[in-house]
Scaffold this motif. Structure first.
Motif, short mmCIF file in Angstrom:
data_model
loop_
_atom_site.label_atom_id
_atom_site.label_comp_id
_atom_site.label_asym_id
_atom_site.label_seq_id
_atom_site.Cartn_x
_atom_site.Cartn_y
_atom_site.Cartn_z
N ASP A 3 1.08 -1.44 0.06
CA ASP A 3 0.14 -0.05 0.08
C ASP A 3 1.10 1.12 0.29
O ASP A 3 0.46 2.39 0.47
N PRO A 5 3.07 4.53 -1.47
CA PRO A 5 2.65 5.45 -2.70
C PRO A 5 3.03 4.95 -4.15
O PRO A 5 2.34 5.39 -4.95
N ARG A 8 0.34 2.67 -5.26
CA ARG A 8 -1.08 3.35 -5.42
C ARG A 8 -0.85 3.82 -6.87
O ARG A 8 -1.77 4.01 -7.70
N ALA A 11 -1.04 1.31 -9.57
CA ALA A 11 -2.36 1.04 -9.77
C ALA A 11 -3.51 2.18 -10.65
O ALA A 11 -4.18 1.71 -11.29
N LEU A 12 -3.09 3.23 -10.48
CA LEU A 12 -3.76 4.33 -11.15
C LEU A 12 -3.58 4.42 -12.67
O LEU A 12 -4.11 4.39 -13.37
N VAL A 77 -4.58 10.17 -2.90
CA VAL A 77 -4.40 8.88 -2.84
C VAL A 77 -3.00 8.28 -2.69
O VAL A 77 -2.75 7.09 -2.32
N ALA A 78 -2.03 9.22 -2.80
CA ALA A 78 -0.75 8.61 -2.92
C ALA A 78 0.19 9.74 -2.36
O ALA A 78 1.33 9.95 -2.88
#
Length: 281
Positions: A3, A5, A8, A11-12, A77-78
């Motif tokens: 999890d 940064p 994430r 994943a984006l 989100v990050a």
């Protein structure tokens, strides 16, 4: 799944069809995930070695109105740590800066390995293949050769593919006929087109491709069933590859876990080496 940064950010970007320039931007954003939410589009462009409009087009390709909207989203989100004034590598010469960059690459690899599942899966795949072809051309040939050298001590049939040309597909065909199910590839920049073509051919021949590459956005990604990234250093005239080398050793360890007789093979080799006086002690 980690999890962090960087994870994430990764994943984006997944699921988007990116141009080579956009993949370069994505690669550098993942590498510098802690800083990216605080960088301007001009700073991001300079970091990635692209134009400022390219950074804007990249943000739009991800579905944002522009780079400021992407940066706001990343802070949510990050979030990383905003660099403090005066931070950086001031006072270090170019050689020290190259070392510091490699240390950062290793830190990023450590973060990636917080989720051991991809490496464990790769280890099982490599252990299951008889024979195991290991591909690495040009800059990546030393990584492939090093892996193959150690892997041959525990794996019954390792086949090094470190020379290109018209024989390469023949050697892939031979490995498939002998029963290979998996091919391990080391792919580093600059990425030879021949490696991309060889991976496409290997998959068409029925091989599962496990790849160690400098980035999840490398050209070989679309022809890899499992890609594990390890960044290279770019601060010197020639790239440095400490993280890919270490990841290769990690994969060796994971492969040994999938070979029940690995320890016995190592002990047998040590006994033979001692009886032959192979090493100067």
């Amino acid at each position: 799944m980690s999890d962090s940064p960087a994870a994430r950010l990764q994943a984006l970007f997944e699921g988007h069809r990116l141009t080579p320039t956009q993949r370069r931007i994505a690669h550098w954003m993942v590498r510098r995930a802690a800083e990216v939410p605080y960088l301007s589009s001009v700073e991001m462009a300079e970091l990635a070695g692209v134009s400022q409009p390219s950074v804007t087009r990249f943000a739009v390709a991800l579905g944002f109105d522009g780079y400021p909207a992407l940066r706001r989203h990343l802070r949510e989100v990050a979030p990383g740590e905003q660099p403090a004034a005066g931070d950086g590598e001031q006072g270090l010469n170019e050689y020290q800066q190259a070392v510091q960059a490699e240390i950062e690459n290793l830190r990023h690899l450590s973060t990636l390995l917080a989720d051991p599942a991809p490496v464990e899966r790769a280890g099982r795949l490599l252990a299951s293949s008889r024979p195991l072809p290991v591909l690495g051309l040009r800059a990546a040939s030393s990584q492939a050769r090093g892996f193959a050298y150690f892997a041959a001590k525990v794996h019954p049939d390792v086949r090094l593919l470190d020379e290109g040309g018209t024989m390469l597909t023949d050697r892939i065909d031979a490995a498939v006929r002998a029963g290979a199910g998996v091919l391990l590839c080391f792919a580093l920049p600059r990425h030879p087109r021949e490696v991309v073509d060889a991976l496409a051919y290997a998959r068409e021949a029925g091989l599962t491709v496990v790849t160690v590459a400098d980035s999840a956005f490398a050209p070989v990604a679309r022809h890899s069933d499992l890609l594990i990234p390890a960044a290279v250093g770019t601060g010197l005239a020639f790239d440095t590859a400490c993280a890919p080398m270490l990841l290769g050793r990690v994969l060796l360890e994971a492969m040994c876990d999938g070979l029940p007789d690995a320890q016995a093979r190592l002990e047998e080799f040590d006994a033979a080496a001692a009886s032959r006086g192979l090493f100067a002690e």
